[in-house]
Design a protein around this motif. Sequence first.
Motif, PDB file in Angstrom:
ATOM      1  N   GLN A  43       0.755  -1.155   0.020  1.00  0.00           N
ATOM      2  CA  GLN A  43      -0.134   0.023   0.353  1.00  0.00           C
ATOM      3  C   GLN A  43       1.450   1.503   0.047  1.00  0.00           C
ATOM      4  O   GLN A  43       1.876   0.825   1.023  1.00  0.00           O
ATOM      5  N   PHE A  66      -1.653   1.644  -4.378  1.00  0.00           N
ATOM      6  CA  PHE A  66      -0.488   0.746  -4.211  1.00  0.00           C
ATOM      7  C   PHE A  66       0.680   0.624  -5.517  1.00  0.00           C
ATOM      8  O   PHE A  66       0.537   1.236  -6.571  1.00  0.00           O
ATOM      9  N   VAL A  67       1.541  -0.137  -5.026  1.00  0.00           N
ATOM     10  CA  VAL A  67       2.418  -0.576  -5.742  1.00  0.00           C
ATOM     11  C   VAL A  67       2.891  -1.974  -5.897  1.00  0.00           C
ATOM     12  O   VAL A  67       2.496  -2.521  -4.829  1.00  0.00           O
ATOM     13  N   LEU A  77      -0.161   2.663  -8.133  1.00  0.00           N
ATOM     14  CA  LEU A  77      -1.520   3.446  -8.798  1.00  0.00           C
ATOM     15  C   LEU A  77      -1.425   3.796  -7.860  1.00  0.00           C
ATOM     16  O   LEU A  77      -1.986   4.109  -6.839  1.00  0.00           O
TER      17      LEU A  77
ATOM     18  N   TYR B  45      -4.955   3.732 -16.132  1.00  0.00           N
ATOM     19  CA  TYR B  45      -5.489   3.290 -14.278  1.00  0.00           C
ATOM     20  C   TYR B  45      -6.135   1.635 -14.411  1.00  0.00           C
ATOM     21  O   TYR B  45      -6.135   0.803 -13.889  1.00  0.00           O
ATOM     22  N   LEU B  48      -4.261  -1.010 -16.075  1.00  0.00           N
ATOM     23  CA  LEU B  48      -3.008  -1.750 -14.558  1.00  0.00           C
ATOM     24  C   LEU B  48      -3.053  -2.443 -14.037  1.00  0.00           C
ATOM     25  O   LEU B  48      -3.073  -2.709 -12.828  1.00  0.00           O
ATOM     26  N   MET B  49      -4.792  -1.497 -13.274  1.00  0.00           N
ATOM     27  CA  MET B  49      -5.093  -1.977 -12.023  1.00  0.00           C
ATOM     28  C   MET B  49      -5.929  -3.695 -12.354  1.00  0.00           C
ATOM     29  O   MET B  49      -5.903  -4.585 -11.014  1.00  0.00           O
ATOM     30  N   MET B  52      -3.052  -6.211 -12.073  1.00  0.00           N
ATOM     31  CA  MET B  52      -2.501  -5.873 -10.896  1.00  0.00           C
ATOM     32  C   MET B  52      -3.525  -7.654 -10.615  1.00  0.00           C
ATOM     33  O   MET B  52      -2.791  -8.096 -10.370  1.00  0.00           O
ATOM     34  N   GLU B 214       3.122  -5.960   2.029  1.00  0.00           N
ATOM     35  CA  GLU B 214       3.430  -4.630   3.201  1.00  0.00           C
ATOM     36  C   GLU B 214       1.675  -3.975   3.224  1.00  0.00           C
ATOM     37  O   GLU B 214       1.220  -3.372   2.534  1.00  0.00           O
ATOM     38  N   PRO B 215       1.178  -3.785   4.677  1.00  0.00           N
ATOM     39  CA  PRO B 215       2.058  -4.621   5.492  1.00  0.00           C
ATOM     40  C   PRO B 215       1.288  -5.888   5.692  1.00  0.00           C
ATOM     41  O   PRO B 215       2.231  -7.303   6.088  1.00  0.00           O
ATOM     42  N   VAL B 220      -4.207  -5.622   2.190  1.00  0.00           N
ATOM     43  CA  VAL B 220      -3.523  -5.373   1.273  1.00  0.00           C
ATOM     44  C   VAL B 220      -5.110  -5.022   0.325  1.00  0.00           C
ATOM     45  O   VAL B 220      -5.135  -4.914  -0.078  1.00  0.00           O
ATOM     46  N   LEU B 224      -7.205  -2.666  -1.454  1.00  0.00           N
ATOM     47  CA  LEU B 224      -7.289  -2.873  -3.078  1.00  0.00           C
ATOM     48  C   LEU B 224      -8.967  -3.380  -3.822  1.00  0.00           C
ATOM     49  O   LEU B 224      -8.921  -2.784  -4.783  1.00  0.00           O
ATOM     50  N   ARG B 227     -11.974  -1.325  -4.318  1.00  0.00           N
ATOM     51  CA  ARG B 227     -11.253  -0.043  -4.988  1.00  0.00           C
ATOM     52  C   ARG B 227     -11.346  -0.425  -6.639  1.00  0.00           C
ATOM     53  O   ARG B 227     -11.893   0.370  -7.075  1.00  0.00           O
TER      54      ARG B 227
END
Lengths: 135, 293
Positions: A43, A66-67, A77, B45, B48-49, B52, B214-215, B220, B224, B227
């Motif tokens: 994050q 996020f990366v 992002l 965007y 890419l999301m 991911m 992370e964390p 995460v 994520l 969203r």
Amino acid sequence: MSLTLEIVTPEARVYSDTIDTVVVPTTDGEVGILPGHIPLLAQVDHGELRVTKGSETLILAVGGGFVQVADDKVAVLAENAITQEKIDERAVEDAMKRAEDALRGKDSLEPAEIERLEGLVRFSVAQLDVKRRRR
Amino acid sequence: MASTRDIRRRIKSVKNTRQITKAMELVAASKMKKAQQAALAGRPYAQLMAEMLAALADRVEESFHPFLVKREVRTRGIILVTSDKGLCGPLNANLFKLAADIKTPAKFVAIGRKGAQFLVRTKRDLLADFQVHDRVPFNEVRLVAEFMMKQYLEGVVDTVEIIWPRFKNTLIQVPTVLPLLPLASVKAVLAELRADAGHPAPATRSSDSQMLFEPDAPTVLEALLPRFINREVHQQVLDAKASEHSARMVAMKTAKDNATKLLGDLTLEYNKARQAAITQEILEISAAAFSAA
């Protein structure tokens, strides 16, 4: 060996290039990424993102997001991202003030709106930090 | 042959129609420009999301998040994005064809008045319908996405899919179905979308299944995944708006061109009728003069 970095926001693709290293602000602190990094998903916090390419260093202010790192590809992002020289200090201060004023009447706002405004304030702080530190 | 007065009346009405369609074309053109810009700017965007997440779906345990769990599909959940108004060519009809092809049990959510009307008319199971303003504010779309996620989590629906007119260019809009949940099904459609956007498929990723979070993974993913759904739905609605205004502009341009053509034909007919009437009159006068002499 080099990394490819992509920084994308909902409005535009802000940055896309091959680079040497990148330092990303995550919620757990800064993470430096070099070629050969193992796959990572983290994050991103509001803060300063540093890109090094050759002898040049580029600094961006990024908002939350996020990366992802996989196969020497770094994808960031972020809700917002802006390069250091494009930051307009006065405009940022104004925007921040407006957001803070709006937040004062918190009770009447929807949770989604509060979240958006708080994000805006945090991103403003990050932008000012980035801008002022370099002088 | 129709009388000159009748033809004149028709010319007038066709002229009016042309004027209206011309004005609508101009309005649609300016809206289209804005909508297209917004849709194209948001694409990297969303793309890419989605990528991911596709990579992610392979690398994490299903149990980390309910969105990752594949379950038996009893009822599909479908978001149908249409326009509020008509006069946009075959845009909505094409979407309806796609929706009508769905034979398995499904529940629908409509964005746009036309879609809601269609679902009611065909007696589909309509859970809710939403209106989204032309500018597509994120907050309005978020309501839809969150409503759908809630239905998914509660087990009312077992998939979340979105049907919208994908914007290719001003002339071409492709009605498309994109599965959003569960996430495993995202991957298949992704390659196609990417190829379509002009980017070749990304090189195959190394197979190491290790991934560092992370964390930590649940945190995460918790941040994520919702969203992703919000953004993805937002992007598709932006796309639908761009398609709508493009389709409307093209439809109005065709209507205007038709009116211009019709006007030419009518004017010709009118002139002929007028000329015929004059010739007739001269004939009558000269005949009368001849007989009087």
